[in-house]
Design a protein around this motif. Structure first.
Motif, mmCIF file in Angstrom:
data_model
loop_
_atom_site.group_PDB
_atom_site.id
_atom_site.type_symbol
_atom_site.label_atom_id
_atom_site.label_comp_id
_atom_site.label_asym_id
_atom_site.label_seq_id
_atom_site.Cartn_x
_atom_site.Cartn_y
_atom_site.Cartn_z
ATOM 1 N N LYS A 62 -3.980 -80.733 45.295
ATOM 2 C CA LYS A 62 -3.504 -81.825 46.157
ATOM 3 C C LYS A 62 -3.708 -81.537 47.647
ATOM 4 O O LYS A 62 -3.437 -82.390 48.467
ATOM 5 N N GLN A 63 -4.139 -80.335 47.985
ATOM 6 C CA GLN A 63 -4.112 -79.909 49.385
ATOM 7 C C GLN A 63 -5.466 -80.018 50.079
ATOM 8 O O GLN A 63 -6.497 -80.241 49.442
ATOM 9 N N SER A 64 -5.433 -79.783 51.390
ATOM 10 C CA SER A 64 -6.637 -79.859 52.227
ATOM 11 C C SER A 64 -7.517 -78.629 52.022
ATOM 12 O O SER A 64 -7.088 -77.629 51.439
ATOM 13 N N ALA A 65 -8.721 -78.700 52.556
ATOM 14 C CA ALA A 65 -9.657 -77.579 52.458
ATOM 15 C C ALA A 65 -9.087 -76.333 53.142
ATOM 16 O O ALA A 65 -9.240 -75.220 52.635
ATOM 17 N N GLY A 66 -8.416 -76.528 54.277
ATOM 18 C CA GLY A 66 -7.817 -75.390 54.992
ATOM 19 C C GLY A 66 -6.744 -74.705 54.171
ATOM 20 O O GLY A 66 -6.680 -73.477 54.107
ATOM 21 N N PHE A 67 -5.906 -75.492 53.518
ATOM 22 C CA PHE A 67 -4.865 -74.934 52.653
ATOM 23 C C PHE A 67 -5.511 -74.182 51.491
ATOM 24 O O PHE A 67 -5.109 -73.072 51.161
ATOM 25 N N LYS A 68 -6.512 -74.809 50.863
ATOM 26 C CA LYS A 68 -7.170 -74.196 49.700
ATOM 27 C C LYS A 68 -7.792 -72.852 50.062
ATOM 28 O O LYS A 68 -7.678 -71.884 49.306
#
Length: 191
Positions: free
Chosen positions: A169-175
């Motif tokens: 569910k998260q953004s590329a930065g979070f991933k």
């Protein structure tokens, strides 16, 4: 400068790095303003509290040991911070405190940070991880929780579960940060 005067002055803080640094230097050059900064930070429903949070982050980036006498107040109240523009810098300050605590060299944070302070920071970090926060506070919380997890063995499994559940569910930065953190947790388990 009184609390009221300092509060009024913080109205002039804006998001530019130069401006925030100017006010941080004001505090660094007059540490008598530091407790006032903490007081304003915890006026959590006042928009000026976010400006205090921005300044606190810059002050702590330069001199984290200013927090030592205020660890009790800070950790007791971080769960009250709710404005998005305050959560990010406060989560960063928690990361600064945590990194100072886990630094190799002896320092004042290592001596002053009690188990209760750590417990409150850990709780706040988990709250930021599971609640609807932006990426930055989650990233700072992730790093803090990873470090505390080296001492508190229950943290890494909990953090792993949250990261794996949230991943899709998260953004590329979070991933990217989550992958790195998960790898560090695995590496830590095998060493």
């Amino acid at each position: 400068m009184t609390l009221e005067e300092f509060h009024k002055e913080l109205n002039y803080v804006n998001t530019s790095r130069e401006n925030r640094m100017k006010y941080a230097n004001k505090v660094l050059n007059n540490m008598g303003l530091f407790p006032k900064l903490i007081d304003i930070l915890f006026m959590v429903d006042d928009k000026v509290s976010s400006r205090a949070a921005w300044i606190l982050e810059f002050v702590c980036a330069e001199y984290i040991y200013a927090m030592v006498p205020y660890l009790e107040t800070f950790t007791k109240n971080i769960n009250k911070i709710h404005l998005d523009s305050s959560v990010r810098p406060v989560s960063k300050v928690c990361e600064f405190i945590t990194k100072a605590y886990y630094a190799k060299r002896p320092n004042p944070i290592k001596k002053a940070l009690t188990p209760k302070h750590k417990e409150r920071i850990i709780e706040a970090c988990f709250d930021w991880m599971i609640n609807d926060q932006k990426v930055a506070p989650k990233v700072y919380a992730m790093e803090s929780l990873f470090l505390y997890g080296t001492d508190y063995k229950w943290i890494h499994p909990e953090l792993t579960q949250i990261l794996e559940q949230d991943f899709h569910k998260q953004s590329a930065g979070f991933k990217a940060r989550a992958k790195r953190t998960l790898l560090k947790i695995k590496k830590n388990e095998t060493s």
